[in-house]
Design an enzyme around this catalytic site. Sequence first.
Site, PDB file in Angstrom:
ATOM      1  N   CYS A 278     -25.816 -29.628 -12.356  1.00  0.00           N
ATOM      2  CA  CYS A 278     -25.737 -28.559 -13.363  1.00  0.00           C
ATOM      3  C   CYS A 278     -26.493 -28.956 -14.638  1.00  0.00           C
ATOM      4  CB  CYS A 278     -24.283 -28.244 -13.699  1.00  0.00           C
ATOM      5  SG  CYS A 278     -24.105 -26.876 -14.862  1.00  0.00           S
TER       6      CYS A 278
ATOM      7  N   CYS B  57     -21.434 -20.725 -12.600  1.00  0.00           N
ATOM      8  CA  CYS B  57     -22.538 -21.043 -13.515  1.00  0.00           C
ATOM      9  C   CYS B  57     -23.611 -19.959 -13.397  1.00  0.00           C
ATOM     10  CB  CYS B  57     -23.130 -22.405 -13.162  1.00  0.00           C
ATOM     11  SG  CYS B  57     -24.424 -22.920 -14.328  1.00  0.00           S
TER      12      CYS B  57
ATOM     13  N   ASP C 282     -26.629 -20.448 -13.340  1.00  0.00           N
ATOM     14  CA  ASP C 282     -27.751 -21.027 -12.584  1.00  0.00           C
ATOM     15  C   ASP C 282     -28.170 -20.100 -11.436  1.00  0.00           C
ATOM     16  OD1 ASP C 282     -29.241 -22.679 -10.655  1.00  0.00           O
ATOM     17  OD2 ASP C 282     -28.708 -24.336 -11.987  1.00  0.00           O
TER      18      ASP C 282
ATOM     19  N   ARG D 288     -29.557 -20.640  -8.788  1.00  0.00           N
ATOM     20  CA  ARG D 288     -29.437 -21.195  -7.436  1.00  0.00           C
ATOM     21  C   ARG D 288     -28.024 -21.109  -6.888  1.00  0.00           C
ATOM     22  NH1 ARG D 288     -31.799 -26.828  -9.346  1.00  0.00           N
ATOM     23  NH2 ARG D 288     -30.360 -26.205 -11.011  1.00  0.00           N
TER      24      ARG D 288
ATOM     25  N   HIS E 196     -21.266 -26.692 -10.021  1.00  0.00           N
ATOM     26  CA  HIS E 196     -22.224 -27.168  -9.013  1.00  0.00           C
ATOM     27  C   HIS E 196     -22.832 -28.495  -9.454  1.00  0.00           C
ATOM     28  CE1 HIS E 196     -26.020 -26.072 -11.208  1.00  0.00           C
ATOM     29  NE2 HIS E 196     -25.172 -25.292 -11.837  1.00  0.00           N
TER      30      HIS E 196
HETATM   31 ZN    ZN Z   1     -25.060 -25.017 -13.877  1.00  0.00          ZN
END
Ligand code: ZN
Length: 211
Positions: free
Chosen positions: A101, A42, A44, A46, A98
């Site tokens: 998400c 992803c 993302d 993090r 994750h």
């Molecule tokens: Zn995500």
Amino acid sequence: MNPYEKLLLENKAWAQEMLEEDTDYFNRLAKLQTPEFLWIGCSDSRVPADKITGTQPGEIFVHRNIANLVINTDVNLLSVLDYAVNHLKVNHVIVCGHYGCGGVKAAMTNHDFNHLLNMWLRNIKDVYRIYQQELNNIENEEARADRLVELSVKEQVMRLAKTSIIQRAWKYGKRPVLHGWVYGLKDGIIKSLFDMQPGSDMDNIYKYDDL
Ligand SMILES: [Zn+2]
């Protein structure tokens, strides 16, 4: 100082640090990359693939998009997959989702995110539809979203197996192994969910018999 200037400063400090440890570090890396893994994760911020797996530059080839989706018309993802499998000859392809998400949570709403994002998130809604009976029985919303994250990862791994890129590599190279993983934002731990070994079976309609 502008925030972006800090990135450039940090970069200089990092390069210096690497050179102090190994004067040949960049020379060596510049010549060759032989990663063992393709990571589909992803976007993302993090979930940085190298940090959470303790891998160094050169060890992991990375593709990231919102909610780590494998879409069979995505020229970007398919080019990455083709290059990683056929030129870099990776032995493992990892789809890592994750928990928590944002893409998956957004897809679970009925909100209009406008055309492009709607188009992207539709792929997650389609996964929800397949598993709706199981998902609708989970009352807690967070738990339901987390389960959808897992089910979506499994679907993305199966979508990889449906490509002729993977089926050809399985037939002639007996690799790569496909892995479905989920990363926990709350504990930093990756859970291994689902593997597909080279030659794994799948619905007949997806099999190419003249590769
Ligand atoms: Zn995500």
